[in-house]
Design a protein around this motif. Structure first.
Motif, PDB file in Angstrom:
ATOM      1  N   PRO A   1      31.081  40.724  39.889  1.00 22.16           N
ATOM      2  CA  PRO A   1      30.810  39.491  40.640  1.00 22.16           C
ATOM      3  C   PRO A   1      31.920  38.456  40.573  1.00 22.16           C
ATOM      4  O   PRO A   1      31.849  37.439  41.273  1.00 22.16           O
ATOM      5  N   TYR A   2      32.937  38.683  39.745  1.00 23.16           N
ATOM      6  CA  TYR A   2      34.004  37.705  39.570  1.00 23.16           C
ATOM      7  C   TYR A   2      35.321  38.128  40.221  1.00 23.16           C
ATOM      8  O   TYR A   2      36.239  37.322  40.346  1.00 23.16           O
ATOM      9  N   ALA A   3      35.422  39.384  40.616  1.00 25.29           N
ATOM     10  CA  ALA A   3      36.701  39.903  41.107  1.00 25.29           C
ATOM     11  C   ALA A   3      37.197  39.141  42.327  1.00 25.29           C
ATOM     12  O   ALA A   3      38.378  38.783  42.418  1.00 25.29           O
ATOM     13  N   ASP A   4      36.317  38.881  43.277  1.00 25.47           N
ATOM     14  CA  ASP A   4      36.744  38.243  44.519  1.00 25.47           C
ATOM     15  C   ASP A   4      37.311  36.853  44.250  1.00 25.47           C
ATOM     16  O   ASP A   4      38.392  36.499  44.762  1.00 25.47           O
ATOM     17  N   ALA A   5      36.630  36.064  43.441  1.00 24.15           N
ATOM     18  CA  ALA A   5      37.099  34.710  43.157  1.00 24.15           C
ATOM     19  C   ALA A   5      38.426  34.722  42.391  1.00 24.15           C
ATOM     20  O   ALA A   5      39.301  33.877  42.625  1.00 24.15           O
ATOM     21  N   LEU A   6      38.596  35.671  41.478  1.00 25.12           N
ATOM     22  CA  LEU A   6      39.849  35.767  40.740  1.00 25.12           C
ATOM     23  C   LEU A   6      41.012  36.109  41.672  1.00 25.12           C
ATOM     24  O   LEU A   6      42.103  35.533  41.559  1.00 25.12           O
ATOM     25  N   VAL A   7      40.778  37.045  42.586  1.00 23.41           N
ATOM     26  CA  VAL A   7      41.828  37.428  43.534  1.00 23.41           C
ATOM     27  C   VAL A   7      42.229  36.232  44.392  1.00 23.41           C
ATOM     28  O   VAL A   7      43.418  35.970  44.613  1.00 23.41           O
ATOM     29  N   ARG A   8      41.255  35.491  44.854  1.00 17.41           N
ATOM     30  CA  ARG A   8      41.568  34.328  45.693  1.00 17.41           C
ATOM     31  C   ARG A   8      42.292  33.245  44.892  1.00 17.41           C
ATOM     32  O   ARG A   8      43.144  32.528  45.434  1.00 17.41           O
ATOM     33  N   ALA A   9      41.965  33.131  43.624  1.00 12.40           N
ATOM     34  CA  ALA A   9      42.654  32.142  42.791  1.00 12.40           C
ATOM     35  C   ALA A   9      44.119  32.502  42.589  1.00 12.40           C
ATOM     36  O   ALA A   9      44.978  31.620  42.533  1.00 12.40           O
ATOM     37  N   VAL A  10      44.425  33.801  42.475  1.00 12.53           N
ATOM     38  CA  VAL A  10      45.827  34.226  42.368  1.00 12.53           C
ATOM     39  C   VAL A  10      46.566  33.886  43.664  1.00 12.53           C
ATOM     40  O   VAL A  10      47.695  33.399  43.650  1.00 12.53           O
TER      41      VAL A  10
ATOM     42  N   LEU B   1      37.699  31.665  35.155  1.00 12.84           N
ATOM     43  CA  LEU B   1      36.301  32.049  34.920  1.00 12.84           C
ATOM     44  C   LEU B   1      35.499  30.872  34.372  1.00 12.84           C
ATOM     45  O   LEU B   1      34.317  30.705  34.721  1.00 12.84           O
ATOM     46  N   ALA B   2      36.110  30.049  33.530  1.00 11.51           N
ATOM     47  CA  ALA B   2      35.417  28.863  33.035  1.00 11.51           C
ATOM     48  C   ALA B   2      35.091  27.915  34.185  1.00 11.51           C
ATOM     49  O   ALA B   2      33.991  27.344  34.250  1.00 11.51           O
ATOM     50  N   ASP B   3      36.034  27.755  35.115  1.00 12.54           N
ATOM     51  CA  ASP B   3      35.798  26.891  36.279  1.00 12.54           C
ATOM     52  C   ASP B   3      34.670  27.424  37.152  1.00 12.54           C
ATOM     53  O   ASP B   3      33.974  26.652  37.828  1.00 12.54           O
ATOM     54  N   LEU B   4      34.478  28.748  37.141  1.00  5.77           N
ATOM     55  CA  LEU B   4      33.388  29.366  37.903  1.00  5.77           C
ATOM     56  C   LEU B   4      32.051  29.258  37.182  1.00  5.77           C
ATOM     57  O   LEU B   4      31.010  29.610  37.749  1.00  5.77           O
ATOM     58  N   GLY B   5      32.077  28.789  35.933  1.00 10.80           N
ATOM     59  CA  GLY B   5      30.851  28.710  35.151  1.00 10.80           C
ATOM     60  C   GLY B   5      30.466  30.030  34.520  1.00 10.80           C
ATOM     61  O   GLY B   5      29.324  30.190  34.055  1.00 10.80           O
ATOM     62  N   ALA B   6      31.389  30.991  34.479  1.00  6.73           N
ATOM     63  CA  ALA B   6      31.091  32.302  33.905  1.00  6.73           C
ATOM     64  C   ALA B   6      31.036  32.209  32.388  1.00  6.73           C
ATOM     65  O   ALA B   6      31.847  31.527  31.766  1.00  6.73           O
ATOM     66  N   GLU B   7      30.082  32.924  31.795  1.00  8.67           N
ATOM     67  CA  GLU B   7      29.922  32.961  30.344  1.00  8.67           C
ATOM     68  C   GLU B   7      30.054  34.392  29.858  1.00  8.67           C
ATOM     69  O   GLU B   7      29.443  35.301  30.431  1.00  8.67           O
TER      70      GLU B   7
END
Length: 298
Positions: free
Chosen positions: A40-49, A139-145
């Motif tokens: 669930p985090y891959a898409d947001a990480l790619v866009r952040a890069v 990931l912290a900015d996304l609220g991921a724990e």
């Protein structure tokens, strides 16, 4: 640009960009109906890069239906099988009572956040400081724990990473589950052996290791050509072949066996079948007897 000793990168360049590309493939596979994997985090990480060709890959815009290299289903099956092999390795280790895990060259790996780790599990992520900082912050900015006790070990694998790992609380007397996913081909032959030497020295009996199985000496020239073509066609300006280290090297299986590990190799065709897929014949011709390796230290 070819590799050099001491070269550096971030997640948008050189070796780092390959981690972003793999995350983009996971994002694409996650978006498919009834996906085999869920990151669930891959898409947001790619866009952040922010690499345009990786964002297009994550969105499926680089896909060409029916194409040997860019067909959506083929790309999604390939990354799903790879991802689930390593996911299942960690899951199996946890079921066997292992409570210490190490992800080497962790890149944009999110297993510390998305797997259901047993209580008390410590997950160490080892990568370059800039990579670790970027992923942790995003990931912290996304609220991921994290779903385990995640400990980020910010060190280059060419430096004294075993000491950095120990300094982060790693316990070499406890059984450990190690993964080296998508790493070995980016190491010089002698560095690959040294990596396995260090893992062995840090591993208690009952530890496990998972990595790819690939005999570089048996790969065809056609495979190299296809790798370069794939990079170009998805819009990358990085030729993957420039990032790989050539030269005679031990296979992971043979070297680990000599160090006292019990090794099991699962060929790609078997891995695909295990998840309900059929391994394409044309890929079998290119990749030979490549696949996945798991090992246990006795």
């Amino acid at each position: 640009m070819a590799r050099t000793d001491g070269d550096a990168w971030d997640l948008a360049s050189s070796v780092g960009s390959t981690a972003t590309g793999v995350a983009a493939s996971r994002a694409l596979a996650t978006k498919q109906p009834d996906p085999l994997i869920n990151d669930p985090y891959a898409d947001a990480l790619v866009r952040a890069v922010g690499l345009e060709h990786c964002i297009r890959l994550a969105d499926g815009e680089a896909c060409v239906e029916g194409d040997q290299m860019l067909d959506r289903q083929r790309m999604c099956e390939q990354i799903a099988v790879r991802t689930r092999f390593f996911d299942d390795f960690f899951t199996g280790a946890g079921e066997a009572g292992v409570r210490q895990a190490v992800i080497l060259a962790s890149g944009l790996d999110t297993r510390a956040y998305r797997l259901a780790w047993p209580a008390g599990t410590v997950v160490f992520e080892v990568d370059q400081p800039g990579v670790i900082e970027f992923k942790s912050r995003t990931l912290a900015d996304l609220g991921a724990e994290p779903t385990a006790d995640r400990r980020a070990v910010a060190v280059d694998l060419r430096d004294d990473w075993p000491q950095a790992l120990l300094d982060s609380g790693f316990d070499p007397t406890r059984a450990t589950a190690w993964i080296a996913e998508g790493l070995l081909i980016y190491l010089p032959p002698e560095a690959q052996d040294r990596l396995f030497d260090n893992i062995t020295a840090l591993s208690a009996p009952g530890s496990g290791l998972a990595t790819e199985h690939m005999d570089m000496a048996k790969l065809s020239q056609a495979w190299s050509t296809k790798v370069t073509e794939w990079s170009r066609r998805i819009g990358s300006d990085v030729d993957l072949m420039d990032l790989f280290y050539s030269g005679d090297r031990n296979t992971a299986g043979s070297y680990l066996t000599s160090q006292g590990w019990q090794v099991r190799v699962q060929l790609s065709r078997e891995a695909y079948a295990g998840y309900g897929f059929e391994f394409p014949d044309d890929l079998a011709e290119l990749a030979g007897d490549s696949g996945y390796l798991s090992a246990t230290l006795t």
